[in-house]
Structure formats: C-alpha cells, structure tokens
Motif scaffolding. Structure first.
Motif, short mmCIF file in Angstrom:
data_model
loop_
_atom_site.label_atom_id
_atom_site.label_comp_id
_atom_site.label_asym_id
_atom_site.label_seq_id
_atom_site.Cartn_x
_atom_site.Cartn_y
_atom_site.Cartn_z
N TYR A 1 55.14 36.89 53.98
CA TYR A 1 54.74 37.14 52.88
C TYR A 1 53.61 35.76 51.75
O TYR A 1 53.26 37.09 51.05
N LEU A 2 53.38 35.23 52.92
CA LEU A 2 52.55 34.25 52.47
C LEU A 2 51.11 35.13 52.13
O LEU A 2 49.94 34.90 51.76
N THR A 3 51.00 35.86 53.43
CA THR A 3 49.57 36.68 54.15
C THR A 3 49.61 37.58 52.66
O THR A 3 48.60 37.79 51.89
N LYS A 4 51.23 38.31 52.49
CA LYS A 4 50.71 39.65 51.74
C LYS A 4 50.33 39.04 50.20
O LYS A 4 49.82 39.51 49.21
N HIS A 5 50.94 38.09 50.23
CA HIS A 5 50.00 37.20 48.73
C HIS A 5 49.07 36.91 48.22
O HIS A 5 48.55 36.62 47.39
N THR A 6 48.22 36.68 49.52
CA THR A 6 47.05 36.44 49.37
C THR A 6 45.91 37.47 49.45
O THR A 6 45.11 37.55 49.77
N GLY A 7 46.70 38.65 49.92
CA GLY A 7 45.66 40.40 49.78
C GLY A 7 44.77 40.17 51.71
O GLY A 7 44.42 41.16 51.15
N THR B 1 61.40 34.72 42.16
CA THR B 1 59.68 34.31 41.69
C THR B 1 59.00 33.63 43.02
O THR B 1 59.65 33.61 44.28
N PHE B 2 57.68 33.37 43.07
CA PHE B 2 56.82 32.85 44.24
C PHE B 2 57.69 31.74 44.21
O PHE B 2 57.36 30.98 45.67
N VAL C 1 63.54 35.98 49.18
CA VAL C 1 62.31 37.22 48.85
C VAL C 1 62.89 38.66 48.75
O VAL C 1 61.96 39.21 48.15
#
Length: 512
Positions: free
Chosen positions: A190-196, A115-116, A109
C-alpha cells in the motif's frame, strides 16, 4: 502456578466461547479495550492491561502493550534460570497464551472512502510485537491468531491435561509469523503504491489460500489456488461460482486467459479458450451473435473449452451453449431462464465476474526456478498507439474494424502468434510457434477458403517477407503488425506486390 492468557482481537469471531472455556480451565485472562469489554459483558473475569503494566493506555491506545511487563512475560524461557530470576526480581508474571489478531488494515484500505490517514491509523504495532514475541518463545507460549484454531487448541488442552504439544505450538507459531509477514506485506504494498515506486528493491507480496485443488497441471502435482489481497477486482480470483464441479488448476488458468480477452472489448464479445490460447473470438450486436461467431470460428477446438462473455447470458444463448460440451462459462450474470437451462448439465461450471469495475494496471508475477519475474499487465490498446500505413493501398473502414479486433486477440495468443479475422470473428489462430511464418501457415490452413478477403494480425514484426507472401497467396487483404525490422521494406514491397494494406503500430505484444 496459574496460567495466564493475553487476549486482544479486532476480529471477535468465536472469541467469547473460546475464552469462556479457557477460563473454565483456570486460566487467568488479561485483555485490553474493546476485547476486554466484550469479555466482561459475557461475564468473564478479566484483568485490565494497565493492572499488569502499572501504566495507563495512552495516545489513543497506540501505547498499551509495549511494556516489559508484557514482553518479559512472553519472552522469558522457563528453563533458563537467569530469565526466571530476572522476571522474579522485576515482579513480572509469565504469559502462557497469546490470542491476538490485528487491526483491519486490509478492510480499511479496500473501502473506497478510506483516506491515507485512515490506513495509517489501522497499522497495528503492539499486536504484531506480541505475536512475534510469543511465536519466538513458542516452546513455552501458545500464540493463536486464527479463530479456526480455537477448537483444535481446546481439544488438545482437554486431551493433555491443560497442555499443548510442542508440535501444536510450533504449527501455531509458524502460522503467527505467516500472519504478521502477510500483514506487513500488505502495508508495504500500500505505501509503495503511494510513493510511486514501480520496481522496489524488495518485492513483498502476499496471497491468501482460496482453496486446495485436487491436483495441478497433472494428477501427480500438488496444487492450491491463492487470492491476492487488494488484487484486481476483475479476476477469476474474485469470481462467484454458481454451479458445477470444483475448478481445477487448468480451469483457473484458462478462465484467467478468457477473462483477459473479453476485458479488451466494449461491445458484446465472446472468447473461447483452449490451453490458455483463444481458439475462437466473436463480436456482435448481441451476446448470442457473438457466441455463434466464436463457436463457428473453430467448432472443433471449442469442445471442452472455456467460454467468457462480457454480457449477461440469456436463454437463447444458453440453449446454444448447452448443445456442446463446455468446461466453464463465465459472464457478468445469467438470466434466470439461462440458469435453468445450463444447470441441467451437472458438471458445467458457471461463474460470474463483475466486469463493470475498472481494470487497474496490475503487477503480474511469474516464478522461475529460484526467482521471479514481475511486469505490468499488457493493457495497451489500439487507441493508445500512433499507427502508420507504409503500403500503397490503404485499409478500408471495414478492414480497419477487423484489424482492430484481430490485434486485440493476438495480444492474448502465445508467441509467435498470428490471428486471422473476418466478419467480426477469428477464422484462424497460429499460436506458440518457433517461427512466425509457421504460425501464419497454421492460421491460414485453419481458415481455409475463409482466408480470402480476411485480415491478419501479428504480435511482433516480420523479420522477412515470407509471412507477407504467405498472406498474399491466401488472399489476405490487410495486415497489422508492429514494424521495426531492419528488413521492413521487403515486407512492404511484398505487400504492395499483392495489393495488401499494411498497418504499423510500433508496438509488439509478445506473450510467453
């Protein structure tokens, strides 16, 4: 009964010599994929994982170790007759060593081209499962996740006839759980950032120890410096030390504060920091000009301070810096000539930080007894706010330039905070006072005669007109403050009485 080791590592540093020595002690080796190939190429006899499970690797390797033949061998308690009987009935052999580290999620990452989907594919499932099973049953299974532990494990096996002490196994197990916890925390972040989500119901962060420190704020306090993976690239944690003594706890805090100040300036700027407060800030056409102004801003407090520059330090500037005692100089780079000058001072720490990177909005976490506070970094700038000018006199263009500078600096001064500026430099700083007029009096006293014609910045509004009156008596010509007090009109009237131009930002910059 011959002992068995299960080996599956992404980071293959030191793995071949380590497993060679284990095999030489009579330990059977089970392995998978790339690790198996690397060991076989080194001439080590290896049992494939499919030979143990009786099941082929599948789904691009997603499913290979998630099998009772593996986890039964890891979780079976040797002194539990029922466990051993069940293992015998199912033909499951014991596993005594687990040498596993995980897919490189962080490295993946951190790659700007990742990429995701790349990130998701580098979430290890089987590895953490094996580590946790082995660590839970650590009285019987040694779990090794860090190549740094290979030598100590081999030495203890040699000293104790092929056995490890329970103390060693427990330490390894504790490290294993820290390892998986940190791994999961990174994935969660990382995933939390992608969920906003800005403030999730659980705050899971992890840090890697960068160095042990000699002591904390005082010699009787234990301290260490930790770096946050995926953290701000423009930070003291990412700095490269070119010269000088090891950094102390207080050095690191002050250096962080110095970097925070100069990141707010686009043109050449220098900040001098003492006890996490700016004691002098200067801007100019060159870094030399900026340093001279930062020095002259408070030539007493800068002694023993930390200097941060947002441009390369050249020889001319280095020669001036060398004349005074400084703890640290931070810059994007130092010219060869500047390094030659400054490295003559044996203990002076020289650090480089890449200031060309964008400064991301970052979570700042502060611990309190029994808990923690989280907030975003205060990155608000003058250009982000809508200013109003409620006074009769409006600021001149030059005064506007100076209040912008002062407002950038006051954001980094402990509240209650007042900053006076003139001629592209701070001339008075009042920090951390219990009332605002007290902070103003300190700044005005420090400025002395220079206060005449200067500007004032306040981190928060004036609850009374006394600070404006003190400014007027000192000859200050322009004030920038948030406004918003119920008694704003009293301050406006006082400013009009002294012919002061006042700018309201509508935004405060508390710093506790």
């Amino acid at each position: 009964m011959k002992k068995r080791a299960l080996v599956s590592v992404s980071d293959k540093q030191g793995i071949v010599p380590f497993i060679e020595k284990l095999a030489a002690m009579g330990v059977e080796v089970i392995s998978t994929g790339g690790t198996k190939r690397a060991l076989e190429e080194a001439g080590i006899n290896v049992i494939g994982i499919e030979e143990v499970t009786g099941f082929p690797e599948m789904m691009d390797g997603r499913v290979k170790t998630l099998h009772p033949a593996i986890h039964g061998g890891l979780l079976g308690v040797r002194e539990n007759e029922e466990h051993m009987s069940a293992l015998n009935e199912q033909g499951i052999g014991l596993i005594d060593f687990v040498i596993v580290n995980l897919y490189p999620f962080q490295a993946t990452v951190e790659n700007p081209d990742a990429t995701f989907d790349d990130a998701i594919e580098n979430i290890d499932i089987g590895g953490p499962s094996m580590i946790r099973s082995a660590a839970k049953n650590h009285q019987d299974v040694a779990v090794i996740v860090d190549a740094e532990d290979y030598p100590a494990v081999l030495q203890e096996l040699k000293d104790f006839d092929g056995e490890l002490t329970i103390e060693r196994k427990r330490k390894l197990a504790a490290k294993a759980f820290r390892h998986t916890a940190a791994y999961d925390a990174l994935i969660g972040e990382y995933l939390t950032k992608h969920t906003g989500e800005d403030a999730p119901e659980k705050l899971t962060v992890t840090y890697n120890r960068k160095q042990m420190l000699r002591y904390g704020e005082n010699p009787h306090q234990l301290a260490a410096f930790y770096e946050r993976p995926l953290g701000n690239p423009v930070s003291i944690a990412k700095a490269e030390q070119l010269h000088g003594k090891e950094l102390s706890y207080n050095n690191i805090n002050d250096a962080d504060a110095a970097l925070a100040v100069i990141r707010d300036f686009n043109g050449p700027a220098v900040a001098a920091i003492k006890h996490m407060n700016p004691c002098g800030v200067g801007i100019g056409d060159t870094i030399y000009d900026a340093f001279i102004k930062a020095y002259e801003a408070d030539s007493t407090s800068i002694f023993g301070g930390i200097i941060a520059c947002n441009r390369e330090v050249d020889k001319e500037t280095a020669l001036k810096m060398k004349e005074i005692f400084l703890e640290i100089i931070i810059a994007p780079s130092f010219s060869k000539e500047a390094l030659a000058v400054l490295t003559e001072k044996k203990n002076l720490r020289l650090l480089t930080v890449n200031l060309s990177s964008n400064q991301p909005s970052e979570q700042r976490i502060t611990t309190v007894s029994g808990g923690a506070l989280m907030q975003e970094t205060d990155t608000l700038s003058y250009e982000d706010v809508e200013v109003t000018i409620p006074t009769d006199r409006k600021p001149s263009d030059r005064e506007l330039e100076q209040i912008k500078m002062a407002w950038k600096v006051v954001k980094h001064v402990k509240s209650n905070a007042i900053v006076l500026a003139k001629d592209d430099m701070t001339i008075g700083v009042g920090a951390g006072q219990m009332n605002r007029v007290g902070a103003a009096k300190i700044a005005i006293e420090q400025a002395g005669e220079k206060a005449e014609g200067s500007v004032m910045a306040s981190d928060a509004f004036f609850p009374m007109s006394d600070t404006v009156e003190a400014a007027g008596k000192a000859g200050i010509r322009c004030i920038i403050q948030p406004g918003g007090s119920k008694r704003d009109q009293e301050s406006i009237d006082m400013a009009n009485e002294y012919g002061i131009a006042m700018v309201f930002t509508g935004v405060r910059h508390f710093k506790h």
